[in-house]
Design a protein around this motif. Structure first.
Motif, PDB file in Angstrom:
ATOM      1  N   GLY A   1       0.820  -1.204   0.000  1.00  0.00           N
ATOM      2  CA  GLY A   1       0.000   0.000   0.000  1.00  0.00           C
ATOM      3  C   GLY A   1       0.853   1.253   0.000  1.00  0.00           C
ATOM      4  O   GLY A   1       2.009   1.236   0.424  1.00  0.00           O
ATOM      5  N   ILE A   2       0.275   2.343  -0.490  1.00  0.00           N
ATOM      6  CA  ILE A   2       0.957   3.636  -0.512  1.00  0.00           C
ATOM      7  C   ILE A   2      -0.014   4.710  -0.037  1.00  0.00           C
ATOM      8  O   ILE A   2      -1.223   4.499   0.030  1.00  0.00           O
ATOM      9  CB  ILE A   2       1.470   3.995  -1.920  1.00  0.00           C
ATOM     10  N   THR A   3       0.541   5.873   0.291  1.00  0.00           N
ATOM     11  CA  THR A   3      -0.273   7.059   0.562  1.00  0.00           C
ATOM     12  C   THR A   3       0.181   8.196  -0.351  1.00  0.00           C
ATOM     13  O   THR A   3       1.365   8.302  -0.685  1.00  0.00           O
ATOM     14  CB  THR A   3      -0.143   7.527   2.032  1.00  0.00           C
ATOM     15  N   ARG A   4      -0.761   9.002  -0.745  1.00  0.00           N
ATOM     16  CA  ARG A   4      -0.499  10.241  -1.495  1.00  0.00           C
ATOM     17  C   ARG A   4      -1.474  11.274  -0.944  1.00  0.00           C
ATOM     18  O   ARG A   4      -2.430  11.678  -1.590  1.00  0.00           O
ATOM     19  CB  ARG A   4      -0.719  10.035  -3.002  1.00  0.00           C
ATOM     20  N   ASP A   5      -1.246  11.679   0.289  1.00  0.00           N
ATOM     21  CA  ASP A   5      -2.224  12.478   1.018  1.00  0.00           C
ATOM     22  C   ASP A   5      -2.311  13.921   0.497  1.00  0.00           C
ATOM     23  O   ASP A   5      -1.298  14.550   0.163  1.00  0.00           O
ATOM     24  CB  ASP A   5      -1.868  12.522   2.505  1.00  0.00           C
ATOM     25  N   ALA A   6      -3.527  14.433   0.460  1.00  0.00           N
ATOM     26  CA  ALA A   6      -3.789  15.830   0.117  1.00  0.00           C
ATOM     27  C   ALA A   6      -5.249  16.109   0.423  1.00  0.00           C
ATOM     28  O   ALA A   6      -6.098  15.222   0.279  1.00  0.00           O
ATOM     29  CB  ALA A   6      -3.512  16.100  -1.360  1.00  0.00           C
ATOM     30  N   MET A   7      -5.530  17.324   0.866  1.00  0.00           N
ATOM     31  CA  MET A   7      -6.933  17.710   0.984  1.00  0.00           C
ATOM     32  C   MET A   7      -7.566  17.631  -0.402  1.00  0.00           C
ATOM     33  O   MET A   7      -6.919  17.875  -1.418  1.00  0.00           O
ATOM     34  CB  MET A   7      -7.050  19.114   1.567  1.00  0.00           C
ATOM     35  N   PHE A   8      -8.854  17.275  -0.443  1.00  0.00           N
ATOM     36  CA  PHE A   8      -9.473  16.901  -1.712  1.00  0.00           C
ATOM     37  C   PHE A   8      -9.394  18.009  -2.758  1.00  0.00           C
ATOM     38  O   PHE A   8      -9.184  17.740  -3.944  1.00  0.00           O
ATOM     39  CB  PHE A   8     -10.925  16.483  -1.488  1.00  0.00           C
ATOM     40  N   HIS A   9      -9.531  19.275  -2.331  1.00  0.00           N
ATOM     41  CA  HIS A   9      -9.512  20.364  -3.312  1.00  0.00           C
ATOM     42  C   HIS A   9      -8.126  20.553  -3.926  1.00  0.00           C
ATOM     43  O   HIS A   9      -7.989  21.215  -4.962  1.00  0.00           O
ATOM     44  CB  HIS A   9     -10.014  21.678  -2.689  1.00  0.00           C
ATOM     45  N   LYS A  10      -7.116  19.945  -3.314  1.00  0.00           N
ATOM     46  CA  LYS A  10      -5.759  20.021  -3.850  1.00  0.00           C
ATOM     47  C   LYS A  10      -5.292  18.682  -4.434  1.00  0.00           C
ATOM     48  O   LYS A  10      -4.199  18.606  -5.010  1.00  0.00           O
ATOM     49  CB  LYS A  10      -4.783  20.466  -2.767  1.00  0.00           C
ATOM     50  N   MET A  11      -6.093  17.643  -4.289  1.00  0.00           N
ATOM     51  CA  MET A  11      -5.686  16.314  -4.753  1.00  0.00           C
ATOM     52  C   MET A  11      -5.686  16.263  -6.277  1.00  0.00           C
ATOM     53  O   MET A  11      -6.632  16.720  -6.919  1.00  0.00           O
ATOM     54  CB  MET A  11      -6.630  15.245  -4.194  1.00  0.00           C
ATOM     55  N   THR A  12      -4.637  15.712  -6.839  1.00  0.00           N
ATOM     56  CA  THR A  12      -4.534  15.608  -8.284  1.00  0.00           C
ATOM     57  C   THR A  12      -5.067  14.263  -8.771  1.00  0.00           C
ATOM     58  O   THR A  12      -5.112  13.290  -8.008  1.00  0.00           O
ATOM     59  CB  THR A  12      -3.073  15.731  -8.740  1.00  0.00           C
TER      60      THR A  12
END
Length: 241
Positions: A84-95
């Motif tokens: 598993g991996i994470t690519r955390d970001a608030m949704f409005h900034k998530m690509t």
């Protein structure tokens, strides 16, 4: 011949603890990894467990890798989908890339790996599929819409596939860890860990990778044959899902 267990993401963190615990129970263990050659070599040298490099996001690579493991060790009886991996970001900034990378690894990776061993398990009338989900797949987490969606999907996948495997002697279960004291979690800023994370955990501490590994050992055992489609929460009473 001892049963063969295949652990994805099995050379570091929770995966390494799972690989070692299964070996201690007499399994022949294959641990996969995606990129860190140095860590995999160190793990294999220290643990005496074979490591294999491929990405769970690549179906063809999974097929080739599983075929090689079975040539080396024998048919896979236990699959632990831990990578598993994470690519955390608030949704409005998530690509879109951050979304896709997490879904591809943490959810589609379960399809790719399980599909490659499923027919063999059905033919042999025995199998154990254990999917490592997360407390954040149960309750959600701000900044992790991608991760929470994938880990919730892991639980849905577990419940559906358990119904297909039941009459073939295959159990499919999930484990949903809370915050575990891996290298990644311990690298979090100490103030964030102390002020924001630990207060959420009623037992007042992080879990240990070995505690998740013991859950896997039980679900892989013959004694767990009546347990399927279940999600085992191991989160220190952080959440009851």
């Amino acid at each position: 011949m001892d049963k063969v267990a295949l652990v994805t993401g099995g050379s570091r963190g929770i995966g390494a603890a799972i690989s070692k615990a299964l070996k201690a129970q007499g399994y022949q263990v294959a641990a996969t990894y995606a990129g860190n050659d140095e860590a995999a070599r160190a793990f294999s040298g220290e643990a005496g467990i074979r490591s294999y490099k491929w990405s769970v996001t690549d179906y063809d690579a999974c097929q080739t890798g599983v075929r090689q493991v079975e040539e080396d060790l024998g048919p896979v009886a236990v699959l632990v989908n831990n990578a598993g991996i994470t690519r955390d970001a608030m949704f409005h900034k998530m690509t879109p890339t951050q979304w896709k990378e997490v879904i591809d690894t943490n959810l589609t990776g379960l399809f790719n790996m399980t599909h490659c061993v499923w027919s063999g398990m059905r033919d042999r009338k025995f199998g154990r599929v254990i999917n490592i989900s997360s407390v954040n797949g149960q309750k959600g987490q701000a900044g992790q819409a991608n991760y929470s969606a994938a880990k919730a999907g892991d639980i849905g996948f577990t419940r559906a596939l358990a119904q297909e495997g039941a009459r073939a002697g295959i159990t499919v279960n999930a484990i949903a860890p809370g915050y575990i004291g891996t290298e990644m979690v311990r690298a979090i800023d100490e103030k964030v860990l102390t002020d924001r994370i630990l207060p959420q955990i009623p037992v007042g501490r992080l879990g240990e990778p070995e505690e998740i590994a013991r859950c896997v050992v039980f679900l892989a055992s013959d004694e767990s044959g009546f347990i399927t489609g279940s999600t085992l929460s191991a989160n220190g009473a952080q959440f009851f899902g």
